[in-house]
Structure formats: C-alpha cells, structure tokens
Design an enzyme around this catalytic site. Structure first.
Site, PDB file in Angstrom:
ATOM      1  N   ASP A  81       8.140   6.506  -9.559  1.00  0.00           N
ATOM      2  CA  ASP A  81       9.337   6.131  -8.825  1.00  0.00           C
ATOM      3  C   ASP A  81       8.925   5.681  -7.428  1.00  0.00           C
ATOM      4  OD1 ASP A  81      12.199   6.109  -9.565  1.00  0.00           O
ATOM      5  OD2 ASP A  81      12.386   7.032  -7.589  1.00  0.00           O
ATOM      6  N   SER A  82       9.466   4.551  -7.005  1.00  0.00           N
ATOM      7  CA  SER A  82       9.089   3.988  -5.702  1.00  0.00           C
ATOM      8  C   SER A  82      10.321   3.633  -4.906  1.00  0.00           C
ATOM      9  CB  SER A  82       8.271   2.712  -5.887  1.00  0.00           C
ATOM     10  OG  SER A  82       7.096   2.976  -6.584  1.00  0.00           O
ATOM     11  N   GLY A 157      10.771  -7.409  -6.456  1.00  0.00           N
ATOM     12  CA  GLY A 157      11.557  -6.529  -5.592  1.00  0.00           C
ATOM     13  C   GLY A 157      11.584  -6.993  -4.134  1.00  0.00           C
ATOM     14  N   ASP A 159       9.109  -7.331  -2.151  1.00  0.00           N
ATOM     15  CA  ASP A 159       7.825  -7.893  -1.706  1.00  0.00           C
ATOM     16  C   ASP A 159       7.973  -9.040  -0.692  1.00  0.00           C
ATOM     17  OD1 ASP A 159       6.141  -6.176  -3.026  1.00  0.00           O
ATOM     18  OD2 ASP A 159       5.810  -7.470  -4.757  1.00  0.00           O
ATOM     19  N   LYS A 179      -2.640  -7.294  -3.105  1.00  0.00           N
ATOM     20  CA  LYS A 179      -1.601  -6.283  -2.849  1.00  0.00           C
ATOM     21  C   LYS A 179      -2.162  -4.883  -3.093  1.00  0.00           C
ATOM     22  CE  LYS A 179       3.008  -4.711  -4.311  1.00  0.00           C
ATOM     23  NZ  LYS A 179       4.206  -4.914  -5.134  1.00  0.00           N
ATOM     24  N   HIS A 184       1.308   1.120  -1.737  1.00  0.00           N
ATOM     25  CA  HIS A 184       1.722   2.479  -2.075  1.00  0.00           C
ATOM     26  C   HIS A 184       1.344   2.812  -3.514  1.00  0.00           C
ATOM     27  CE1 HIS A 184       4.480  -0.646  -3.073  1.00  0.00           C
ATOM     28  NE2 HIS A 184       5.382   0.123  -3.648  1.00  0.00           N
TER      29      HIS A 184
END
Ligand code: ITT
Length: 210
Positions: A81-82, A157, A159, A179, A184
């Site tokens: 989950d981010s 998303g 980005d 990236k 993360h």
C-alpha cells in the site's frame, strides 16, 4: 488443506504480489530481479480482492489486506500500500491516494496547491508479506516536492507531479530503473529482498547440514 510453508528444500520460492496495478508490479519485479540470485524467486502478480480498512497507517492497511488475501489464496504473498503525503495539505491524500487519484488526478492536487509555496511532499510504501510462519512489514519513503506543472508521460498515478529531492526530474520523466534509484517502492522491496535472501540461505543451510 495445509497452507504452503517455506520448506528447507532449496527450491525456488513462489511469491504472489496481490495488486491490480501492473506498474507497481513491473517496478517491484525490476528490484527483485536485481537483488536476488537467479532461480531463487518466482514472482507473479495476482488479482484478489484487496480488502482495505480505513486507517492513517499504510502498514496496518497492507497487513490487514495481506491476511485477507492469504485466507483466500493460501500461498506466500504480499500486498503493498502506497500514498502521497503533501505537507501543505497536512498529509493529504496519504492513505486516500487511490480514491483522490481517481476523483481529482494530479491536476486536482496542483489546483489544491495553487497558493502553497511549501511544495514538500513524500511518497511512502508499506509491504506486508506473508510466508508462513512469517508475517513481515517493510517500508520505504522518498522525500521530494510537488511540481508547479505536470511533467513527463512515463509511470503512473502522481508521478507527473512528484520530483524526488535533488533530481530535477519528475518520476514520470524517468524510466523504471531510474525511478527505482529513488522510489519509496524500490526501498521497501530492497528490504524485502534482503530478508528473503536470509530466509532462502537459512533454508539451504538447514538442508546441507541435514
Ligand atoms: P493496488 O492497491 O491494486 O496494489 P493501487 O493503484 O490502488 O493498486 P495503492 O492503493 O497502493 O495502489 O496506491 C494508491 C495511489 O497512490 C495509486 O493509485 C497512485 O495514484 C498513487 N501512487 C502509489 N504509488 C505511486 C507511485 O510510485 N507513483 C505515483 N503514484 C503512486
């Protein structure tokens, strides 16, 4: 049926990544392929209902979802989950990032921040992995800024509006491997890979001492 366990067989471990987001899987796969010796891990995406509790904490959300998915799949798996946490918006959208992305998109965040001079933000990831008898959580975080404009067409998303500190580029202006130097997600998956290495080595050591 007895759930799958990591047995000291020295065989390849198969691990499922429960996600409906192919981009997340591709990023994670790049890290796992780089970090783990060939032939040690089969890593596949799988779509299972991701039951999400309401919480401010990504680790709690991921762990709950992983336990639920495991109760269905009964095979070693992980849920990730981010979220994007924007300082000027007091951490919003954070755990609500998926919903906010659908409703507002990156341009909606830029509109909310039109009058904000403090552009600082971070992305955070929590991975919950279940490999019986283990349940582990690994986290990653990257600091950066929210840009003034949408830039780049790679990634997904938020980005195109997130620039990791010191890079001068948004994530959407980077390839997956670039990236992954900062993200993360890559930090959390590197920690997972390190732990898997010890787990796999432990299994094979156990086997050779038999
Ligand atoms: P799954 O839950 O099916 O894995 P998801 O896309 O819903 O996929 P999350 O709930 O973890 O994933 O992520 C919430 C949102 O945060 C996601 O939809 C993106 O908009 C955003 N996000 C997460 N990681 C991101 C990244 O690396 N770059 C840009 N946006 C990201």
């Amino acid at each position: 049926m007895e759930p799958n366990r990591v047995r000291p067989t020295g065989k390849t471990l198969t691990l499922y990544f429960v996600t409906g987001n192919r981009n997340k899987y591709e990023e994670a796969r790049e890290v796992m392929e780089r970090e783990l010796p060939p032939g040690t891990l089969e890593f596949h995406p799988i779509e299972v209902e991701k039951l999400e509790i309401q919480s401010e904490r990504l680790d709690k959300i991921a762990l709950f979802a992983a336990r639920h998915a495991y109760s269905i799949v009964r095979h070693p798996l992980l849920v990730e989950d981010s979220g994007l946490f924007v300082k000027a918006l007091r951490g919003f959208p954070g755990p609500y990032s998926s919903y906010v992305f659908e409703k507002l998109g990156p341009s909606g965040i830029l509109r909310l921040m039109e009058n904000s001079s403090d552009r600082s933000a971070y992305f955070e990831t929590a991975i919950a992995v279940i490999i019986p008898p283990y349940e582990k959580v690994f986290k990653g975080r990257v600091e950066g800024i929210i840009t003034r404009q949408i830039r780049g067409n790679k990634g997904f998303g938020f980005d195109p509006i997130f620039e990791p500190s010191g890079t001068g580029k948004t994530f959407a202006e980077m390839s997956i491997s670039e990236k992954n130097l900062y993200s993360h997600r890559s930090q959390a998956f590197k920690k997972l890979a390190q732990w898997l290495k010890t787990l796999i080595q432990g299994s094979t050591r156990h086997m050779s001492s038999k």
